[in-house]
Structures are given as structure tokens and as C-alpha cells.
Design a protein around this motif. Sequence first.
Motif, PDB file in Angstrom:
ATOM      1  N   VAL A   1       0.842  -1.151  -0.091  1.00 18.32           N
ATOM      2  CA  VAL A   1      -0.109   0.027   0.101  1.00 18.32           C
ATOM      3  C   VAL A   1       0.804   1.295  -0.076  1.00 18.32           C
ATOM      4  CG1 VAL A   1      -1.649   1.323   1.395  1.00 18.32           C
ATOM      5  CG2 VAL A   1      -2.049  -1.360   1.283  1.00 18.32           C
ATOM      6  N   LEU A   2       0.458   2.008  -0.875  1.00 25.39           N
ATOM      7  CA  LEU A   2       1.227   3.387  -0.905  1.00 25.39           C
ATOM      8  C   LEU A   2       0.901   4.470   0.161  1.00 25.39           C
ATOM      9  CD1 LEU A   2       0.835   4.533  -4.870  1.00 25.39           C
ATOM     10  CD2 LEU A   2       2.622   3.064  -3.827  1.00 25.39           C
ATOM     11  N   GLU A   3       2.182   4.776   0.563  1.00 26.92           N
ATOM     12  CA  GLU A   3       2.255   5.898   1.657  1.00 26.92           C
ATOM     13  C   GLU A   3       1.398   7.246   0.948  1.00 26.92           C
ATOM     14  OE1 GLU A   3       3.238   5.700   4.474  1.00 26.92           O
ATOM     15  OE2 GLU A   3       4.191   3.693   4.383  1.00 26.92           O
ATOM     16  N   PRO A   4       1.064   8.043   1.994  1.00 25.57           N
ATOM     17  CA  PRO A   4       0.282   9.109   1.366  1.00 25.57           C
ATOM     18  C   PRO A   4       1.230  10.181   0.302  1.00 25.57           C
ATOM     19  CG  PRO A   4       0.127   8.868   3.742  1.00 25.57           C
ATOM     20  CD  PRO A   4       1.125   7.817   3.379  1.00 25.57           C
ATOM     21  N   TRP A   5       2.376  10.144   0.616  1.00 25.29           N
ATOM     22  CA  TRP A   5       3.305  11.230  -0.377  1.00 25.29           C
ATOM     23  C   TRP A   5       3.553  10.437  -1.565  1.00 25.29           C
ATOM     24  CZ3 TRP A   5       7.935   9.217  -1.970  1.00 25.29           C
ATOM     25  CH2 TRP A   5       8.329   8.008  -1.415  1.00 25.29           C
ATOM     26  N   GLN A   6       3.428   8.821  -1.643  1.00 26.14           N
ATOM     27  CA  GLN A   6       3.647   8.149  -2.907  1.00 26.14           C
ATOM     28  C   GLN A   6       2.498   8.448  -3.772  1.00 26.14           C
ATOM     29  OE1 GLN A   6       4.636   4.440  -0.909  1.00 26.14           O
ATOM     30  NE2 GLN A   6       6.639   4.488  -1.668  1.00 26.14           N
ATOM     31  N   ARG A   7       1.444   8.400  -3.039  1.00 28.22           N
ATOM     32  CA  ARG A   7       0.057   8.712  -3.622  1.00 28.22           C
ATOM     33  C   ARG A   7      -0.070  10.084  -4.297  1.00 28.22           C
ATOM     34  NH1 ARG A   7      -4.946   6.028   0.290  1.00 28.22           N
ATOM     35  NH2 ARG A   7      -4.075   3.994   0.233  1.00 28.22           N
ATOM     36  N   GLU A   8       0.509  10.947  -3.538  1.00 29.72           N
ATOM     37  CA  GLU A   8       0.434  12.319  -4.042  1.00 29.72           C
ATOM     38  C   GLU A   8       1.304  12.656  -5.396  1.00 29.72           C
ATOM     39  OE1 GLU A   8      -0.247  16.580  -4.437  1.00 29.72           O
ATOM     40  OE2 GLU A   8      -1.370  14.876  -3.466  1.00 29.72           O
ATOM     41  N   ILE A   9       2.270  11.810  -5.232  1.00 32.05           N
ATOM     42  CA  ILE A   9       3.427  11.851  -6.594  1.00 32.05           C
ATOM     43  C   ILE A   9       2.780  11.183  -7.673  1.00 32.05           C
ATOM     44  CG2 ILE A   9       5.411  10.695  -7.755  1.00 32.05           C
ATOM     45  CD1 ILE A   9       6.868  11.020  -5.023  1.00 32.05           C
ATOM     46  N   VAL A  10       1.835  10.030  -7.587  1.00 36.30           N
ATOM     47  CA  VAL A  10       1.053   9.252  -8.627  1.00 36.30           C
ATOM     48  C   VAL A  10      -0.182  10.302  -9.051  1.00 36.30           C
ATOM     49  CG1 VAL A  10      -0.643   7.450  -8.960  1.00 36.30           C
ATOM     50  CG2 VAL A  10       1.529   6.847  -7.712  1.00 36.30           C
ATOM     51  N   ARG A  11      -0.840  10.874  -8.006  1.00 35.60           N
ATOM     52  CA  ARG A  11      -2.112  11.992  -8.489  1.00 35.60           C
ATOM     53  C   ARG A  11      -1.313  12.998  -9.190  1.00 35.60           C
ATOM     54  NH1 ARG A  11      -3.978  16.752  -7.714  1.00 35.60           N
ATOM     55  NH2 ARG A  11      -2.065  17.434  -6.267  1.00 35.60           N
ATOM     56  N   ILE A  12      -0.294  13.774  -9.083  1.00 35.07           N
ATOM     57  CA  ILE A  12       0.471  14.501  -9.675  1.00 35.07           C
ATOM     58  C   ILE A  12       0.820  14.156 -11.156  1.00 35.07           C
ATOM     59  CG2 ILE A  12       2.733  16.022  -9.884  1.00 35.07           C
ATOM     60  CD1 ILE A  12       2.646  16.264  -7.089  1.00 35.07           C
ATOM     61  N   VAL A  13       1.327  12.949 -11.434  1.00 38.61           N
ATOM     62  CA  VAL A  13       1.766  12.471 -12.507  1.00 38.61           C
ATOM     63  C   VAL A  13       0.577  12.237 -13.445  1.00 38.61           C
ATOM     64  CG1 VAL A  13       2.678  10.411 -13.898  1.00 38.61           C
ATOM     65  CG2 VAL A  13       3.791  11.198 -11.733  1.00 38.61           C
ATOM     66  N   ARG A  14      -0.666  11.749 -12.645  1.00 39.72           N
ATOM     67  CA  ARG A  14      -1.974  11.612 -13.406  1.00 39.72           C
ATOM     68  C   ARG A  14      -2.281  12.930 -13.981  1.00 39.72           C
ATOM     69  NH1 ARG A  14      -6.944  11.929 -11.783  1.00 39.72           N
ATOM     70  NH2 ARG A  14      -6.452  12.030  -9.692  1.00 39.72           N
ATOM     71  N   VAL A  15      -2.310  13.938 -13.082  1.00 38.42           N
ATOM     72  CA  VAL A  15      -2.886  15.096 -13.533  1.00 38.42           C
ATOM     73  C   VAL A  15      -2.159  15.824 -14.610  1.00 38.42           C
ATOM     74  CG1 VAL A  15      -3.242  17.398 -12.903  1.00 38.42           C
ATOM     75  CG2 VAL A  15      -4.037  15.558 -11.449  1.00 38.42           C
ATOM     76  N   VAL A  16      -0.727  15.625 -14.726  1.00 37.23           N
ATOM     77  CA  VAL A  16       0.087  16.200 -15.708  1.00 37.23           C
ATOM     78  C   VAL A  16      -0.243  15.660 -17.160  1.00 37.23           C
ATOM     79  CG1 VAL A  16       2.376  16.474 -16.581  1.00 37.23           C
ATOM     80  CG2 VAL A  16       1.886  17.010 -14.345  1.00 37.23           C
TER      81      VAL A  16
END
Length: 259
Positions: free
Chosen positions: A1-16
Amino acid sequence: VLEPWQREIVRIVRVVAQYFYPQRQTQVMNEGCATFVHYTLMNMLFDRGLISEGAMLEILRNHSNVIFQPGFDDPRFSGINPYALGLDMMQDIQRIATEPTAEDRDWFPDIAGNGNWRETLLDAWANHRDESFIRQYLSPALMRKWRFFILADAASEPHYEVASIHNERGYEKIRAGLAQSYDIGASRPDIQVVDVDLLGDRQLRLEHKVKNGIMLEEASRDATLRHIRTLWGYEVSLAAIDAQTGATLNERSTSQIGE
């Protein structure tokens, strides 16, 4: 399971990625428009004596570098230069609107000789992406200039076949074929999440809609599945489904792939 900071990176990549995805659909139009407008304005300024010959030569040198199109057998060839194709198509529309041939009048009765190339281009820029722009406005004259033709590449045949050339039927197929190559839906793999067993083993199930028999490259497919498993935290499977028949062509799971 991803840590919160890892989820945020994935979210940023998805948005970009979501931001840039639509821009892939208008490369020819964006780059062609920029090149056409710049080239047209600079020539108008030069004709009015507002730009010196030295400055114009520098502009033309840079312009030539931007629109350079290597031949297919040139080591620098990497496909059709969107700047070159876009510029040529827009200059061709300008020509059709102001100095049409009989052929142009047959192919483009709505715009041939209308005398208003600016409004014609503005309408094209506002209402088309690359695929529809090429399908609507690529002329036989431009196909001849670019020496376009269609090669049929059937996996069951040992040789290529020249399937469409410069004749009435060939022009239609060449234009449709080139337009299709700019359709992201046809050129990018269609992979979707179809199921996840949240109450059981939590396996994530993906489907790849296979078009024209084009399968995913195995090494890249397996590497991607491993990466998705890392992000998801559980097993991931990918089924290849024929887009026309719905038949399952193969299925691959991360449990079958080594680390």
C-alpha cells in the motif's frame, strides 16, 4: 500500500498526463498554425519595408530548419514533421481559397475560390484536431507534393504491397490512412480496468482491446504489469481481447512474471 506522499506523486503524474494527452491530438494544427502565422507575418512585414534583408535571411534560415523534412531513408528520419505538414496544409488552404484549380473545386466546393482564406483557416483551427483536419483538408495536390502512398503490410504476406497511389480512388484512401494515423484512439493501446476483487484476493483485472491484431510488446507489457503491481500492492492481470469479436487472445498475470 502506498504512503500518502507516494499517492500524491501518482496523483501529480496523472494530472500532468491528463493535461498533455489532448495536445497530442493537435500537433499538426498547433505547430502548423504557429509556423504559418509567423511565416506569413514576417513576409508581410518585409514587403512593407519593416524588416531588413539581413533579419529576413535569419528568419528564413530558422524557418527552414524548423520545417525540414528528412526523407524516409535519411538517418534523421523519425516520421512526418508536424511543422512541415501543418504549414503546407495551411498554405494549400490559402491557395485553394484564392487560386483554386478545377481539381480543387471538385474536392473542396465549399472553400475553393471563396477568397477568404483567413476565415477558412480560423474555422479549421476552431473546429478540427489533426485527424479530422487531415481528413477534411488534405488535397490531391499536396499528396502529390509529399509523394504519399499506402503500403499494405499484412502479417501473413512476405512482402509489402503498394495498395494506393495517385489516382481518384487512391487519393481517398491515402487521405483516410494518413488521418487515421493521427487518431490517438487508433494508435495508442486501449487498456482499461474492468474488475477488482475487493472482498477476495484484491486482484486488479485489466483488459487490452486489440485492434488489427496488434499485440503489446511482451517485455514492455510485463514491466508495466510489475509496476502496476507495485502501485496496487496486489496481483494484477491483463487480458488481451479482440476488439471486433470479443474473443480472449491471451491473459498475463503478475503471478506468472518474475521479479
